[in-house]
Design an enzyme around this catalytic site. Structure first.
Site, short mmCIF file in Angstrom:
data_model
loop_
_atom_site.label_atom_id
_atom_site.label_comp_id
_atom_site.label_asym_id
_atom_site.label_seq_id
_atom_site.Cartn_x
_atom_site.Cartn_y
_atom_site.Cartn_z
N GLY A 7 -47.08 83.77 24.84
CA GLY A 7 -46.31 84.74 24.06
C GLY A 7 -47.00 85.13 22.77
O GLY A 7 -46.99 86.30 22.36
N CYS A 8 -47.62 84.17 22.11
CA CYS A 8 -48.30 84.44 20.85
C CYS A 8 -49.54 85.30 21.06
O CYS A 8 -49.85 86.18 20.26
CB CYS A 8 -48.65 83.13 20.15
SG CYS A 8 -47.15 82.15 19.82
#
Length: 190
Positions: A81-82
């Site tokens: 996600g990052c």
């Protein structure tokens, strides 16, 4: 040493007194906790910070007066996600740069780890590092020293006041969402 129920009662520590004592201790513990982002509201003065970016520069909020600031906290470098979030910022960089805004992503990772992460993604903006979690705690993205930051984004106006807090970040579209929010907040363009 063993204490039985009769001894506790003898010393006046009946069930009601124990409950009252526990309630008082818990209440004092909760009252001593620092304020968190749940308490940080639109219109509040944004907590000042000085953090090192992946470009080697130190960034201090109080020195950015006169322009808006976006700081997008993410949990951990080199995670799915990052990675999507940081790539989304990079892909929207030209649109974000049309505004009078300093923009960053930030995490509690070390400068060294974030620098490797930024280079691996060929980012054109700095990731700020807060390994001691002091700034993340001031913004409420880390509570009680937990390991990683929440994925929250803070929009700070040119006067240093919180203009908006996004607590429902969509990693893959976050760059475009930032552009839309800067438009909605009527942030000046360059």
């Amino acid at each position: 040493m063993r204490i039985d129920a009769d001894e506790i009662f003898t010393y006046g520590l009946n069930t009601m007194n124990i409950k009252a004592l526990l309630t008082a201790v818990i209440g004092l513990a909760l009252a001593s906790l620092p304020a968190f982002a749940a308490d940080l509201k639109v219109g509040d003065k944004a907590p000042d910070f000085e953090l090192t970016g992946t470009d080697g520069k130190n960034y201090k909020l109080s020195e950015m007066k006169g322009q808006a600031v976006v700081i997008a906290w993410f949990p951990k470098a080199f995670t799915g996600g990052c990675t999507k979030e940081c790539e989304s910022f990079r892909e929207s960089g030209k649109e974000i740069q049309k505004f009078n805004v300093a923009y960053f992503t930030a995490s509690c990772d070390t400068v060294e780890l974030n620098t490797k992460f930024a280079k691996s993604l060929n980012l054109d903006y700095p990731i700020l590092s807060d390994p001691d979690k002091k700034v993340a705690e001031a913004y409420g993205t880390v509570v009680n020293g937990q390991g990683v930051s929440k994925r929250w984004t803070f929009y700070i106006d040119a006067e240093g006041l919180v203009a908006f807090i996004d607590k429902e970040v969509k990693a893959a579209s976050h760059g475009a969402d930032v552009v839309a929010r800067l438009e909605a907040l009527k942030v000046a363009k360059k």
